[in-house]
Design a protein around this motif. Structure first.
Motif, short mmCIF file in Angstrom:
data_model
loop_
_atom_site.label_atom_id
_atom_site.label_comp_id
_atom_site.label_asym_id
_atom_site.label_seq_id
_atom_site.Cartn_x
_atom_site.Cartn_y
_atom_site.Cartn_z
N THR A 76 0.68 -1.13 -0.04
CA THR A 76 0.03 -0.30 -0.03
C THR A 76 0.99 1.31 0.08
OG1 THR A 76 -1.82 1.22 1.11
CG2 THR A 76 -0.18 0.01 2.46
N ILE A 77 0.47 2.29 -0.66
CA ILE A 77 0.93 3.57 -0.63
C ILE A 77 0.21 4.35 0.14
CG2 ILE A 77 1.76 5.59 -1.81
CD1 ILE A 77 2.18 3.68 -4.45
N VAL A 78 0.98 5.03 1.27
CA VAL A 78 -0.05 5.88 2.28
C VAL A 78 0.35 7.31 1.91
CG1 VAL A 78 -0.17 6.41 4.56
CG2 VAL A 78 0.01 3.97 3.98
N PRO A 79 -0.42 8.21 1.62
CA PRO A 79 -0.37 9.36 1.13
C PRO A 79 0.31 10.30 2.50
CG PRO A 79 -2.43 9.29 1.22
CD PRO A 79 -1.88 7.86 1.23
N ALA A 80 1.22 11.30 2.32
CA ALA A 80 1.53 11.87 3.39
C ALA A 80 0.75 12.47 4.57
CB ALA A 80 2.45 13.38 2.89
N ALA A 81 -0.67 12.93 3.97
CA ALA A 81 -1.49 13.29 4.91
C ALA A 81 -1.89 12.33 5.88
CB ALA A 81 -2.79 13.86 4.16
N LEU A 82 -1.86 11.01 5.46
CA LEU A 82 -2.11 9.83 6.51
C LEU A 82 -1.26 8.99 6.91
CD1 LEU A 82 -5.23 8.30 4.38
CD2 LEU A 82 -5.12 9.90 6.16
N ALA A 83 0.09 9.75 6.70
CA ALA A 83 1.47 9.16 7.30
C ALA A 83 2.04 10.21 8.66
CB ALA A 83 2.41 8.88 6.20
N TYR A 84 2.88 10.86 8.19
CA TYR A 84 3.54 11.94 9.06
C TYR A 84 3.18 13.16 8.82
CZ TYR A 84 5.85 7.52 10.76
OH TYR A 84 6.22 6.58 11.40
N GLY A 85 1.97 13.46 8.13
CA GLY A 85 1.59 14.64 7.84
C GLY A 85 2.55 15.53 6.66
N GLU A 86 1.79 16.58 6.21
CA GLU A 86 2.74 17.36 5.24
C GLU A 86 3.62 18.30 5.97
OE1 GLU A 86 2.10 17.21 2.20
OE2 GLU A 86 0.07 15.88 1.97
N ARG A 87 4.73 18.74 5.06
CA ARG A 87 5.67 19.56 5.87
C ARG A 87 5.12 20.81 6.21
NH1 ARG A 87 10.52 18.72 6.63
NH2 ARG A 87 11.27 20.62 6.59
N VAL A 88 5.36 21.45 7.44
CA VAL A 88 4.82 22.88 7.77
C VAL A 88 6.05 23.55 7.71
CG1 VAL A 88 3.68 23.97 9.66
CG2 VAL A 88 3.01 21.53 9.18
N ASP A 89 6.21 24.67 7.07
CA ASP A 89 7.46 25.45 6.81
C ASP A 89 7.47 26.33 8.15
OD1 ASP A 89 7.70 25.00 4.14
OD2 ASP A 89 6.62 26.49 3.32
N GLU A 90 6.42 26.67 8.84
CA GLU A 90 6.75 27.45 10.22
C GLU A 90 7.38 26.50 11.29
OE1 GLU A 90 3.67 26.86 8.51
OE2 GLU A 90 3.76 29.00 7.81
N LEU A 91 7.63 25.19 11.16
CA LEU A 91 8.25 24.63 12.06
C LEU A 91 9.82 24.43 11.94
CD1 LEU A 91 5.91 21.42 12.30
CD2 LEU A 91 6.31 23.19 13.97
N VAL A 92 9.99 25.34 10.76
CA VAL A 92 11.60 25.48 10.31
C VAL A 92 11.85 26.79 10.61
CG1 VAL A 92 13.34 25.34 8.41
CG2 VAL A 92 11.56 23.80 8.39
N GLN A 93 12.85 27.06 11.72
CA GLN A 93 13.25 28.23 12.15
C GLN A 93 14.89 28.26 12.28
OE1 GLN A 93 11.24 28.43 15.95
NE2 GLN A 93 9.59 29.14 15.26
#
Length: 159
Positions: free
Chosen positions: A59-76
């Motif tokens: 099965t291929i699990v899309p990012a949204a149902l895996a570890y989520g999409e990358r959030v740019d605000e979490l890079v500082q």
């Protein structure tokens, strides 16, 4: 018996990325998990529902149902002063950081002079993940496992 809530399933798996690189594998040590208690990424747990011992699937699990999409605000980018007591900062080091949302893990991704870039995204965020899975065991969960919210014993959590 099929996989459903409050059942402990044992799975053999290989996890690969879109390029086919192996990211993780059970390698003969089946993973035991308690179904319906959030112990697996949502997309994989949904695919396992209703499976039985001997079932094999990819099965291929899309990012949204895996570890989520990358959030740019979490890079500082922060000052090295934020890492008092750490003598040698290196790319790849992980730290626990306090934010308005509570504690979370960050990884150093770059160091330039006295500036350190940290990323609070999960390393697999933003990635579709391919799982090759075989169900190798299935049993009823004990009352203790259900109350603790995870499988105990071989392949599961040990207290």
């Amino acid at each position: 018996m099929t996989i459903q809530n409050d059942k402990v399933a044992l799975i053999e798996y290989t996890l690969t990325n879109a390029e086919g690189e192996t990211l993780d594998a059970s390698s003969g040590n089946p993973l035991a998990y308690l179904h319906g208690h959030g112990n697996l990424i949502p997309g994989l747990e949904a695919e396992l529902l209703g499976k039985k011992v001997g079932d094999k699937f990819t099965t291929i699990v899309p990012a949204a149902l895996a570890y989520g999409e990358r959030v740019d605000e979490l890079v500082q980018t922060v000052s090295t002063q934020m890492f008092q007591g750490v003598d040698n900062l290196e790319v790849g080091m992980r730290f626990e950081a306090q934010s308005e949302q509570g504690m979370h893990s960050v990884e150093i991704t770059a160091i330039e002079g006295d500036q350190v870039t940290v990323d609070g995204n999960h390393a697999l965020a933003g990635m579709a993940l391919t799982f090759e899975v075989e169900v190798v065991g299935l049993r009823d969960a004990s009352d203790e496992e259900i109350s603790h919210g995870h499988a105990h014993g071989a392949g599961g959590h040990h207290h």
